[in-house]
Write a protein that holds these residues in place. Structure first.
Motif, mmCIF file in Angstrom:
data_model
loop_
_atom_site.group_PDB
_atom_site.id
_atom_site.type_symbol
_atom_site.label_atom_id
_atom_site.label_comp_id
_atom_site.label_asym_id
_atom_site.label_seq_id
_atom_site.Cartn_x
_atom_site.Cartn_y
_atom_site.Cartn_z
ATOM 1 N N VAL A 214 0.770 -1.144 -0.083
ATOM 2 C CA VAL A 214 -0.015 0.102 -0.044
ATOM 3 C C VAL A 214 0.810 1.237 0.016
ATOM 4 C CG1 VAL A 214 -1.887 1.117 1.169
ATOM 5 C CG2 VAL A 214 -1.850 -1.057 1.427
ATOM 6 N N LYS A 215 0.700 2.068 -1.151
ATOM 7 C CA LYS A 215 1.615 3.166 -1.106
ATOM 8 C C LYS A 215 3.067 2.827 -1.057
ATOM 9 C CE LYS A 215 -2.040 6.200 0.704
ATOM 10 N NZ LYS A 215 -2.472 7.205 1.511
ATOM 11 N N GLY A 216 3.336 1.808 -1.807
ATOM 12 C CA GLY A 216 4.987 1.543 -1.809
ATOM 13 C C GLY A 216 5.246 0.728 -0.531
ATOM 14 N N ILE A 217 4.626 0.379 0.548
ATOM 15 C CA ILE A 217 4.928 0.092 1.912
ATOM 16 C C ILE A 217 4.529 -1.531 1.810
ATOM 17 C CG2 ILE A 217 4.875 0.039 4.164
ATOM 18 C CD1 ILE A 217 4.213 3.154 3.959
ATOM 19 N N LYS A 218 5.385 -2.407 1.979
ATOM 20 C CA LYS A 218 4.900 -3.968 2.005
ATOM 21 C C LYS A 218 4.491 -4.233 3.318
ATOM 22 C CE LYS A 218 6.354 -8.395 0.406
ATOM 23 N NZ LYS A 218 7.535 -9.100 -0.216
ATOM 24 N N MET A 219 3.278 -4.890 3.510
ATOM 25 C CA MET A 219 3.120 -5.163 4.972
ATOM 26 C C MET A 219 2.302 -6.368 5.153
ATOM 27 S SD MET A 219 0.011 -2.191 5.541
ATOM 28 C CE MET A 219 0.977 -0.989 4.700
ATOM 29 N N GLN A 220 2.052 -6.976 6.254
ATOM 30 C CA GLN A 220 1.154 -8.096 6.446
ATOM 31 C C GLN A 220 -0.137 -7.609 7.252
ATOM 32 O OE1 GLN A 220 3.299 -10.967 8.983
ATOM 33 N NE2 GLN A 220 3.458 -12.453 7.426
ATOM 34 N N VAL A 221 -1.184 -8.105 6.521
ATOM 35 C CA VAL A 221 -2.487 -7.675 7.007
ATOM 36 C C VAL A 221 -3.608 -8.941 7.272
ATOM 37 C CG1 VAL A 221 -2.317 -5.562 6.013
ATOM 38 C CG2 VAL A 221 -3.444 -7.332 4.735
ATOM 39 N N VAL A 222 -4.257 -8.879 8.158
ATOM 40 C CA VAL A 222 -5.222 -9.768 8.348
ATOM 41 C C VAL A 222 -6.690 -9.112 7.766
ATOM 42 C CG1 VAL A 222 -6.803 -11.049 10.139
ATOM 43 C CG2 VAL A 222 -4.244 -10.661 10.581
ATOM 44 N N PRO A 223 -7.137 -9.949 6.765
ATOM 45 C CA PRO A 223 -8.453 -9.237 6.128
ATOM 46 C C PRO A 223 -9.587 -9.356 7.233
ATOM 47 C CG PRO A 223 -7.685 -11.551 5.134
ATOM 48 C CD PRO A 223 -6.930 -11.149 6.342
ATOM 49 N N ILE A 224 -10.285 -8.263 7.164
ATOM 50 C CA ILE A 224 -11.585 -8.186 7.875
ATOM 51 C C ILE A 224 -12.654 -8.162 7.223
ATOM 52 C CG2 ILE A 224 -12.514 -6.448 9.652
ATOM 53 C CD1 ILE A 224 -9.690 -5.496 10.512
ATOM 54 N N ALA A 225 -12.643 -7.373 5.956
ATOM 55 C CA ALA A 225 -13.744 -6.955 5.028
ATOM 56 C C ALA A 225 -13.073 -6.900 3.740
ATOM 57 C CB ALA A 225 -14.533 -5.735 5.301
ATOM 58 N N PRO A 226 -13.936 -7.427 2.685
ATOM 59 C CA PRO A 226 -13.558 -7.067 1.345
ATOM 60 C C PRO A 226 -12.610 -5.897 1.216
ATOM 61 C CG PRO A 226 -15.491 -7.894 1.135
ATOM 62 C CD PRO A 226 -15.280 -7.549 2.574
ATOM 63 N N GLY A 227 -11.262 -5.858 0.741
ATOM 64 C CA GLY A 227 -10.632 -4.539 0.731
ATOM 65 C C GLY A 227 -10.209 -3.811 1.684
ATOM 66 N N MET A 228 -10.485 -4.467 2.957
ATOM 67 C CA MET A 228 -10.005 -3.772 4.195
ATOM 68 C C MET A 228 -9.366 -4.898 5.194
ATOM 69 S SD MET A 228 -10.202 -1.107 6.300
ATOM 70 C CE MET A 228 -11.373 -0.023 5.355
ATOM 71 N N GLY A 229 -8.180 -4.424 5.822
ATOM 72 C CA GLY A 229 -7.525 -5.152 6.555
ATOM 73 C C GLY A 229 -6.626 -4.643 7.813
ATOM 74 N N VAL B 47 -0.617 -6.177 10.679
ATOM 75 C CA VAL B 47 0.045 -6.853 11.454
ATOM 76 C C VAL B 47 1.331 -6.592 11.811
ATOM 77 C CG1 VAL B 47 1.077 -9.318 11.951
ATOM 78 C CG2 VAL B 47 -1.521 -9.231 10.982
ATOM 79 N N ARG B 48 2.250 -6.206 10.761
ATOM 80 C CA ARG B 48 3.552 -5.969 10.821
ATOM 81 C C ARG B 48 3.977 -5.192 9.468
ATOM 82 N NH1 ARG B 48 7.912 -10.824 10.586
ATOM 83 N NH2 ARG B 48 6.894 -12.092 9.111
ATOM 84 N N LEU B 49 4.830 -4.376 9.499
ATOM 85 C CA LEU B 49 5.591 -3.838 8.140
ATOM 86 C C LEU B 49 6.632 -4.657 7.720
ATOM 87 C CD1 LEU B 49 5.460 0.095 9.102
ATOM 88 C CD2 LEU B 49 3.693 -1.458 8.178
ATOM 89 N N LEU B 50 6.609 -4.878 6.521
ATOM 90 C CA LEU B 50 7.786 -5.851 6.142
ATOM 91 C C LEU B 50 8.808 -5.098 5.286
ATOM 92 C CD1 LEU B 50 5.527 -8.728 4.784
ATOM 93 C CD2 LEU B 50 6.957 -8.501 6.708
ATOM 94 N N ASP B 51 8.430 -4.068 4.505
ATOM 95 C CA ASP B 51 9.484 -3.295 3.644
ATOM 96 C C ASP B 51 9.156 -1.953 3.689
ATOM 97 O OD1 ASP B 51 11.547 -2.793 2.087
ATOM 98 O OD2 ASP B 51 10.552 -3.565 0.194
ATOM 99 N N LEU C 38 0.133 3.597 10.382
ATOM 100 C CA LEU C 38 0.777 2.137 10.089
ATOM 101 C C LEU C 38 0.783 1.587 11.128
ATOM 102 C CD1 LEU C 38 3.125 3.506 7.077
ATOM 103 C CD2 LEU C 38 0.944 2.691 7.025
ATOM 104 N N MET C 39 0.543 1.768 12.338
ATOM 105 C CA MET C 39 0.961 0.915 13.519
ATOM 106 C C MET C 39 0.253 -0.485 13.525
ATOM 107 S SD MET C 39 -0.700 2.603 16.684
ATOM 108 C CE MET C 39 -2.628 2.817 16.870
ATOM 109 N N PRO C 40 0.659 -1.559 14.180
ATOM 110 C CA PRO C 40 -0.013 -2.606 14.196
ATOM 111 C C PRO C 40 -1.151 -2.392 14.723
ATOM 112 C CG PRO C 40 2.269 -2.894 14.727
ATOM 113 C CD PRO C 40 2.037 -1.388 14.681
#
Length: 75
Positions: A29-44, A47-51, A62-64
């Motif tokens: 998202v906006k050049g930031i690679k992250m891990q997300v848990v899906p909550i709804a379609p298109g919304m998450g 969990v953590r930022l990766l890159d 961008l906080m967990p």
């Protein structure tokens, strides 16, 4: 690793072997690679930022645990 705590071991290790872990997706998202848990379609939930840059860790949006819209593309 050594862990010193007054909490009971059962409480510390609770859920360590959970077979039904939440599914996580890696999204950018906006050049930031992250891990997300899906909550709804298109919304998450982040969990953590990766890159990302070091300044992105200071961004409260961008906080967990923060909710973020993202798009997934099926191939």
């Amino acid at each position: 690793m050594t862990l010193h705590t007054i909490m009971p071991l059962e409480l510390v290790l609770q859920g360590i072997h959970n077979e039904e872990a939440e599914p996580m997706h890696e999204v950018t998202v906006k050049g930031i690679k992250m891990q997300v848990v899906p909550i709804a379609p298109g919304m998450g939930k982040i969990v953590r930022l990766l890159d990302c840059s070091l300044h992105d860790y200071l961004n409260p949006a961008l906080m967990p645990g923060a909710l973020i819209p993202y798009h997934t593309f099926e191939e």
